[in-house]
Design a protein around this motif. Structure first.
Motif, PDB file in Angstrom:
ATOM      1  N   GLY A   1      -4.817   9.192  -9.247  1.00 45.62           N
ATOM      2  CA  GLY A   1      -5.235   8.824  -7.896  1.00 45.62           C
ATOM      3  C   GLY A   1      -5.290   7.325  -7.686  1.00 45.62           C
ATOM      4  O   GLY A   1      -5.400   6.845  -6.556  1.00 45.62           O
ATOM      5  N   GLY A   2      -5.260   6.549  -8.784  1.00 44.06           N
ATOM      6  CA  GLY A   2      -5.178   5.100  -8.661  1.00 44.06           C
ATOM      7  C   GLY A   2      -6.445   4.336  -8.947  1.00 44.06           C
ATOM      8  O   GLY A   2      -6.456   3.106  -8.867  1.00 44.06           O
ATOM      9  N   GLY A   3      -7.529   5.018  -9.299  1.00 38.61           N
ATOM     10  CA  GLY A   3      -8.792   4.306  -9.522  1.00 38.61           C
ATOM     11  C   GLY A   3      -8.736   3.333 -10.675  1.00 38.61           C
ATOM     12  O   GLY A   3      -9.235   2.202 -10.580  1.00 38.61           O
TER      13      GLY A   3
ATOM     14  N   ALA B 214       4.519  11.494  -9.332  1.00 37.11           N
ATOM     15  CA  ALA B 214       4.671  10.049  -9.104  1.00 37.11           C
ATOM     16  C   ALA B 214       4.278   9.677  -7.673  1.00 37.11           C
ATOM     17  O   ALA B 214       5.110   9.230  -6.870  1.00 37.11           O
ATOM     18  CB  ALA B 214       6.102   9.619  -9.409  1.00 37.11           C
ATOM     19  N   SER B 215       3.005   9.802  -7.351  1.00 36.96           N
ATOM     20  CA  SER B 215       2.551   9.566  -5.980  1.00 36.96           C
ATOM     21  C   SER B 215       2.508   8.081  -5.625  1.00 36.96           C
ATOM     22  O   SER B 215       2.782   7.707  -4.483  1.00 36.96           O
ATOM     23  CB  SER B 215       1.176  10.202  -5.757  1.00 36.96           C
ATOM     24  OG  SER B 215       0.230   9.692  -6.677  1.00 36.96           O
ATOM     25  N   LEU B 216       2.163   7.212  -6.580  1.00 36.05           N
ATOM     26  CA  LEU B 216       2.129   5.778  -6.274  1.00 36.05           C
ATOM     27  C   LEU B 216       3.549   5.235  -6.129  1.00 36.05           C
ATOM     28  O   LEU B 216       3.810   4.420  -5.244  1.00 36.05           O
ATOM     29  CB  LEU B 216       1.371   5.006  -7.358  1.00 36.05           C
ATOM     30  CG  LEU B 216       1.285   3.485  -7.151  1.00 36.05           C
ATOM     31  CD1 LEU B 216       0.676   3.145  -5.795  1.00 36.05           C
ATOM     32  CD2 LEU B 216       0.494   2.822  -8.279  1.00 36.05           C
ATOM     33  N   ALA B 217       4.457   5.667  -6.982  1.00 38.19           N
ATOM     34  CA  ALA B 217       5.852   5.235  -6.864  1.00 38.19           C
ATOM     35  C   ALA B 217       6.416   5.625  -5.501  1.00 38.19           C
ATOM     36  O   ALA B 217       7.099   4.832  -4.845  1.00 38.19           O
ATOM     37  CB  ALA B 217       6.697   5.849  -7.982  1.00 38.19           C
ATOM     38  N   ALA B 218       6.104   6.845  -5.064  1.00 39.75           N
ATOM     39  CA  ALA B 218       6.579   7.306  -3.756  1.00 39.75           C
ATOM     40  C   ALA B 218       5.967   6.482  -2.635  1.00 39.75           C
ATOM     41  O   ALA B 218       6.639   6.145  -1.648  1.00 39.75           O
ATOM     42  CB  ALA B 218       6.254   8.786  -3.566  1.00 39.75           C
ATOM     43  N   ALA B 219       4.685   6.132  -2.767  1.00 41.31           N
ATOM     44  CA  ALA B 219       4.015   5.337  -1.735  1.00 41.31           C
ATOM     45  C   ALA B 219       4.600   3.930  -1.662  1.00 41.31           C
ATOM     46  O   ALA B 219       4.821   3.388  -0.568  1.00 41.31           O
ATOM     47  CB  ALA B 219       2.514   5.282  -2.025  1.00 41.31           C
TER      48      ALA B 219
ATOM     49  N   ARG C 224       1.024   5.519   2.052  1.00 41.96           N
ATOM     50  CA  ARG C 224       0.640   6.690   1.261  1.00 41.96           C
ATOM     51  C   ARG C 224       1.419   7.919   1.719  1.00 41.96           C
ATOM     52  O   ARG C 224       1.585   8.148   2.912  1.00 41.96           O
ATOM     53  CB  ARG C 224      -0.859   6.970   1.398  1.00 41.96           C
ATOM     54  CG  ARG C 224      -1.733   5.885   0.830  1.00 41.96           C
ATOM     55  CD  ARG C 224      -3.171   6.037   1.302  1.00 41.96           C
ATOM     56  NE  ARG C 224      -3.799   7.240   0.770  1.00 41.96           N
ATOM     57  CZ  ARG C 224      -4.460   8.133   1.488  1.00 41.96           C
ATOM     58  NH1 ARG C 224      -4.565   7.986   2.803  1.00 41.96           N
ATOM     59  NH2 ARG C 224      -5.022   9.161   0.917  1.00 41.96           N
ATOM     60  N   VAL C 225       1.899   8.670   0.751  1.00 45.02           N
ATOM     61  CA  VAL C 225       2.606   9.911   1.057  1.00 45.02           C
ATOM     62  C   VAL C 225       1.982  11.039   0.243  1.00 45.02           C
ATOM     63  O   VAL C 225       1.319  10.800  -0.767  1.00 45.02           O
ATOM     64  CB  VAL C 225       4.113   9.807   0.727  1.00 45.02           C
ATOM     65  CG1 VAL C 225       4.779   8.736   1.566  1.00 45.02           C
ATOM     66  CG2 VAL C 225       4.323   9.505  -0.761  1.00 45.02           C
TER      67      VAL C 225
ATOM     68  N   GLN D 292      -1.488  12.551  -3.932  1.00 47.09           N
ATOM     69  CA  GLN D 292      -1.552  11.366  -3.064  1.00 47.09           C
ATOM     70  C   GLN D 292      -2.559  10.370  -3.620  1.00 47.09           C
ATOM     71  O   GLN D 292      -3.673  10.747  -3.989  1.00 47.09           O
ATOM     72  CB  GLN D 292      -1.958  11.774  -1.645  1.00 47.09           C
ATOM     73  CG  GLN D 292      -1.954  10.621  -0.651  1.00 47.09           C
ATOM     74  CD  GLN D 292      -2.420  11.053   0.735  1.00 47.09           C
ATOM     75  OE1 GLN D 292      -3.329  11.863   0.866  1.00 47.09           O
ATOM     76  NE2 GLN D 292      -1.787  10.516   1.768  1.00 47.09           N
ATOM     77  N   VAL D 293      -2.183   9.112  -3.679  1.00 52.29           N
ATOM     78  CA  VAL D 293      -3.125   8.086  -4.123  1.00 52.29           C
ATOM     79  C   VAL D 293      -4.210   7.914  -3.059  1.00 52.29           C
ATOM     80  O   VAL D 293      -4.020   8.228  -1.890  1.00 52.29           O
ATOM     81  CB  VAL D 293      -2.418   6.736  -4.382  1.00 52.29           C
ATOM     82  CG1 VAL D 293      -1.443   6.858  -5.533  1.00 52.29           C
ATOM     83  CG2 VAL D 293      -1.720   6.235  -3.127  1.00 52.29           C
ATOM     84  N   GLY D 294      -5.355   7.398  -3.481  1.00 53.75           N
ATOM     85  CA  GLY D 294      -6.476   7.249  -2.561  1.00 53.75           C
ATOM     86  C   GLY D 294      -6.282   6.140  -1.540  1.00 53.75           C
ATOM     87  O   GLY D 294      -5.444   5.246  -1.705  1.00 53.75           O
ATOM     88  N   GLU D 295      -7.081   6.176  -0.496  1.00 54.00           N
ATOM     89  CA  GLU D 295      -7.018   5.146   0.548  1.00 54.00           C
ATOM     90  C   GLU D 295      -7.468   3.794   0.002  1.00 54.00           C
ATOM     91  O   GLU D 295      -6.798   2.773   0.202  1.00 54.00           O
ATOM     92  CB  GLU D 295      -7.903   5.553   1.730  1.00 54.00           C
ATOM     93  CG  GLU D 295      -7.389   6.740   2.526  1.00 54.00           C
ATOM     94  CD  GLU D 295      -8.280   7.023   3.727  1.00 54.00           C
ATOM     95  OE1 GLU D 295      -8.837   6.044   4.281  1.00 54.00           O
ATOM     96  OE2 GLU D 295      -8.434   8.192   4.100  1.00 54.00           O
TER      97      GLU D 295
END
Length: 505
Positions: A179-181, A208-213, A219-220, A236-239
């Motif tokens: 999630g990116g924390g 790979a949610s961050l790569a996609a974002a 954010r996707v 999806q990575v967090g806001e």
């Protein structure tokens, strides 16, 4: 923004429960890769992952009223254990909602740390929905696993420690991303003080949610995520994490499950500790980075984020680690059905060890063998073997990257279906690991379509891998698709798969 997080990180309350994890040099990786490789050992935390930092830093800052009502989270992994321990230390009631598919060892670990466990639903979304119901009904505070400024600050203390522990220049830090924390916290601190240090996120190709974002500039939501590296299986990575990552993460490298397995082996060789798949992501990405850049004599740091791996999953990891390292090749080879042909084939391999050999008599003229061969890790070793076999007029198919060949066919090689099995279609499924899953499948499909092949493997996760052959008479394809949609399990049509036609069709 960085200054705000810098202040939060410097004042974060994590060391009541967390340790300052060591930064160890990895001698074998250092020698192999020609760079100084350092491992930040978050697997040595009291809950065997970094999650205790963010969970405690969030909970300790709640108001007395919030603490009195208790905290809740939906989690099947490291966040659950981190929050349970944080709440226990502070004398707060904690409720963890976990899917019913959660392995028993994780349920026991959370209970052992004093939290109440509620098993609800078959997937994370079900557990999350129930946790929100508890928030609404009982006024409990939901503790997010990654998308909260205080949680991010808690994880950011890892970056603070790295800069304090590493006196020499740092060229790059490799960080697992779910999630990116974790990467947001480390990037916020490191970029505020040492902006020249390269921050590299590492994600599984299955999530790979961050790569996609970063590619999309926003954010996707991924349509689906794989579960092998369950600690980072986030759609999806967090806001809050995105606001940091979009400006302060230099790049994201994606790695395959096979490459992750190889990295688990690498970390074991250097530390004698067994990382979970998500915990070894950073090492897999670091190796890929060095190969791509051709760099040498740099200081490269990988964060080992956790070691909460189910013991029975180690079987699978060990099976494919050599493939992930590029040291094993899986081949389908046609050899003459005559005495001495196997010996001749083995002689051609030279000193390359055979790791696996599966065969069953087919006909009087030829035999189809499934064989695993160890090759050197140097570039071109795999192709060199294929070229040698082709030059000797062997019919060869490279199955090293073939999913069903690695996970199913290798355990099923035993001959082709008889001529009476016609109209067979092959499907690969992921079944939820819960009572009734197979019965549900049989009730939905078994009475209408004949099952002509079935192979199942569990890998110590919430889902099992299933290979199914169904006889689908002409004109009933639409009816089958309707059944599969109603079933609700993830599936892939493998009817055209080369391994299936070589060994089972």
């Amino acid at each position: 923004m960085l200054n705000q997080y810098l202040k939060k990180i410097l004042s974060a309350r994590v060391y009541d429960v967390a340790i300052e994890s060591p930064l160890h040099q990895a001698p074998f990786l250092t020698e192999r890769l020609g760079n100084r490789i350092w491992l930040k050992r978050e697997d040595e935390q009291p809950v065997y992952s970094f999650k205790i930092r963010g969970a405690y830093n969030k909970v300790v800052q709640l108001t007395d009223e919030e603490k009195a009502k208790g905290v809740v989270a939906a989690s099947a992994g490291n966040h659950a254990q981190g929050l349970a321990l944080a709440a226990k230390e502070l004398g707060i009631k904690a409720t963890i909602v976990m899917p019913r598919t959660t392995p028993e060892i994780k349920v026991k670990s959370v209970k052992a740390r004093g939290a109440k466990v509620v098993l609800h639903g078959d997937a994370f979304d079900d557990a999350y929905a129930y946790s929100q119901k508890l928030v609404a009904e009982k006024g409990m505070t939901y503790i997010h696993p990654y998308d909260d400024p205080e949680t991010i600050a808690g994880q950011g203390t890892i970056g603070m420690e790295i800069l304090r522990q590493m006196r020499d220049p740092i060229d790059a830090i490799f960080i697992p991303v779910g999630g990116g924390g974790l990467i947001a916290g480390v990037a916020a601190y490191v970029k505020a003080l040492r902006p020249e240090v390269r921050i590299v996120g590492v994600e599984s190709t299955e999530s790979a949610s961050l790569a996609a974002a970063l590619d999309a500039g926003e954010r996707v939501i991924l349509p689906q995520v794989g579960i092998f590296a369950d600690g980072v299986a986030v759609a999806q990575v967090g806001e809050n994490t995105w606001e940091i990552c979009k400006d302060h993460v230099d790049e994201v490298i994606t790695v395959t499950p096979d490459e992750i397995c190889a990295a688990v082996k690498d970390t074991f060789d250097d530390t004698r500790a067994v990382c979970e798949p998500a915990g070894a992501l950073s090492v897999a990405g670091l190796k890929k980075y060095v190969e791509r850049e051709g760099c040498d004599n740099q200081n490269l740091i990988a964060i080992l984020s956790g070691a909460n791996v189910n013991f029975d999953r180690l079987r699978y990891i060990s099976e494919v680690a050599e493939i992930g390292e590029g040291r094993e090749v899986i081949l389908a080879v046609t050899i003459p059905e005559q005495p001495g042909s196997f010996q001749k084939f083995c002689s051609l391999l030279g000193k390359r060890p055979i790791t696996e050999f599966n065969y069953r008599y087919g006909d009087d003229s030829r035999a189809q063998i499934y064989v695993g061969v160890k090759v050197g890790a140097e570039p071109g070793a795999r192709q060199a073997l294929l070229d040698e076999l082709t030059a000797q007029e062997y019919a060869v198919a490279d199955l090293t990257d073939n999913e069903i060949a690695k996970y199913h066919i290798r355990h099923m090689v035993g001959g082709h279906a008889p001529a009476s099995v016609d109209d067979e279609h092959l499907y690969r499924f992921e079944f939820p690991e819960r009572p009734g899953a197979l019965l549900n499948f049989l009730r939905t499909l078994g009475k209408r379509f004949n099952i002509s092949l079935f192979h199942y493997r569990n890998h110590g996760a919430a889902y099992g891998r299933v290979l199914v052959g169904l006889q689908v008479p002409e004109g009933t394809e639409a009816e089958l698709r309707k059944y599969l949609k109603a079933l609700g399990y993830r599936y892939w049509d493998e009817s055209d798969n080369a391994a299936y036609h070589l060994f089972l069709k």
